[in-house]
Design a protein around this motif. Sequence first.
Motif, short mmCIF file in Angstrom:
data_model
loop_
_atom_site.label_atom_id
_atom_site.label_comp_id
_atom_site.label_asym_id
_atom_site.label_seq_id
_atom_site.Cartn_x
_atom_site.Cartn_y
_atom_site.Cartn_z
N SER A 266 -1.41 4.76 0.70
CA SER A 266 -2.17 6.30 -0.30
C SER A 266 -1.29 5.97 -1.87
O SER A 266 -1.37 7.22 -2.25
N ASP A 267 0.21 5.62 -1.38
CA ASP A 267 0.87 6.01 -2.66
C ASP A 267 2.07 5.10 -2.68
O ASP A 267 2.73 4.19 -2.36
N PRO A 268 1.27 3.85 -3.44
CA PRO A 268 1.03 2.15 -3.58
C PRO A 268 3.05 2.31 -4.62
O PRO A 268 3.35 0.87 -4.45
N LEU A 269 3.04 2.91 -4.44
CA LEU A 269 5.04 2.94 -5.10
C LEU A 269 5.63 3.10 -4.00
O LEU A 269 7.04 2.72 -4.22
N THR A 270 5.68 3.65 -3.23
CA THR A 270 6.18 3.60 -2.11
C THR A 270 5.88 2.32 -1.23
O THR A 270 4.78 2.08 -0.50
N ILE A 271 7.04 1.68 -0.45
CA ILE A 271 7.49 0.78 0.81
C ILE A 271 7.31 1.03 2.00
O ILE A 271 8.34 2.34 1.93
N LEU A 272 6.87 0.56 3.00
CA LEU A 272 6.70 1.13 4.00
C LEU A 272 8.32 0.40 4.73
O LEU A 272 8.23 -1.27 4.21
N SER A 273 9.00 0.23 5.68
CA SER A 273 9.56 -0.39 6.02
C SER A 273 9.63 -0.65 8.06
O SER A 273 9.82 -1.13 8.71
N ALA A 274 8.80 0.66 8.35
CA ALA A 274 8.35 0.51 10.38
C ALA A 274 7.39 -1.21 9.84
O ALA A 274 6.52 -1.34 9.96
N THR A 275 8.09 -1.44 11.80
CA THR A 275 6.88 -2.85 12.04
C THR A 275 5.93 -1.95 12.91
O THR A 275 5.51 -0.79 13.20
N ASP A 276 5.10 -2.50 12.88
CA ASP A 276 3.23 -2.27 13.04
C ASP A 276 2.68 -1.41 12.33
O ASP A 276 2.34 -0.98 13.10
N THR A 277 3.61 -1.26 10.97
CA THR A 277 2.96 -0.06 10.15
C THR A 277 1.91 -1.04 9.25
O THR A 277 2.23 -2.21 9.07
N THR A 278 0.80 -0.38 8.75
CA THR A 278 -0.15 -1.25 8.38
C THR A 278 -0.14 -0.56 6.70
O THR A 278 0.33 0.42 6.92
N GLY A 279 -0.20 -1.98 5.64
CA GLY A 279 -0.06 -1.30 4.28
C GLY A 279 -0.04 -2.75 3.82
O GLY A 279 -1.01 -3.29 4.12
#
Length: 328
Positions: A266-279
């Motif tokens: 929903s916010d393509p400029l934000t990078i996710l770091s948590a394991t098992d998170t979908t992106g």
Amino acid sequence: MNISTGQIFSISNQHDFNDVAISIFQNQAENCDIYKLYISHLKITPSEVKNYKDIPFLPISFFKSHAVISSDKPIEITFSSSGTTGQITSKHLVQDLSIYEHSYNKAFELFYGQADDYCILALLPSYLERDGSSLIYMVDDLLKQSAHPKSGYFLHNHEELHQTLAELKSLKQKTLLIGVTYALLDFTEHYQIDFPELVVMETGGMKGKRKEMVRAELHQLLCASFGVKHIHSEYGMTELLSQGYSKGNGIFECPPWMKILLRDTSDPLTILSATDTTGGINVIDLANTNSCSFIATQDLGKFHGENSFEVIGRFDNADIRGCNLLVQ
């Protein structure tokens, strides 16, 4: 700072990766016209970017509408994606084929060893029936390196493929069968073999020939038909010069010069770091030095630890890519 091919393919730690990534980014931010324009619209100052996680990723769709190149070298080859009649396809203008060759050869060696240790069988009819496939370019080279008298392509001659597999099994020959998903399924509808030592690698994609399947169901069917414990997979695409590989369970790993980041859907400029998170899957491919090394794909993924990931689907309304398996 100019980055050499040797620096890219000798990366061994995070510090090296970051240094090379930042140097390539600053070069491409200046010399790749469409990427430069994209960055300017985001109001990002390239000189202020110090960590690869802060590098902006170019949407992959630009490869359909623009020449994504970052130097004035002549084009050696143009790779193109598969597509239905009338569909706009992606074009990857490759200015230095030796980098691609270095990339896939070193990655294959890292994951599987020397190509000349294998008999390599390729069941890739849809790729052979069109021009511009980067996968066929790679497989052609691996077949030459194999030099095994039984190595080669198979179109629809499934009986010959079955006989060849049976012979290689009896000889205890190290064998790799690389195939597009629908063609492997077509083969298993008529032939089965119990060949536990065989490496079966699916490249993904039904090419409109079959209904897409859940990965677990597909791999279970293929495992039973070939008598193997795991199905291997390749994660690559026209716009890249590197591949990730899975040796089972759909969990991919990358070579040291390639990295996957996940972005917030929903916010393509934000990078996710948590394991098992979908992106959304963002790819850093440092081998893609003369194009754009930082690409936001239309695939959805999940992390499974350091630099290992799973492809779990596609964004809605995204074109189905030939080199990626659509799963749920």
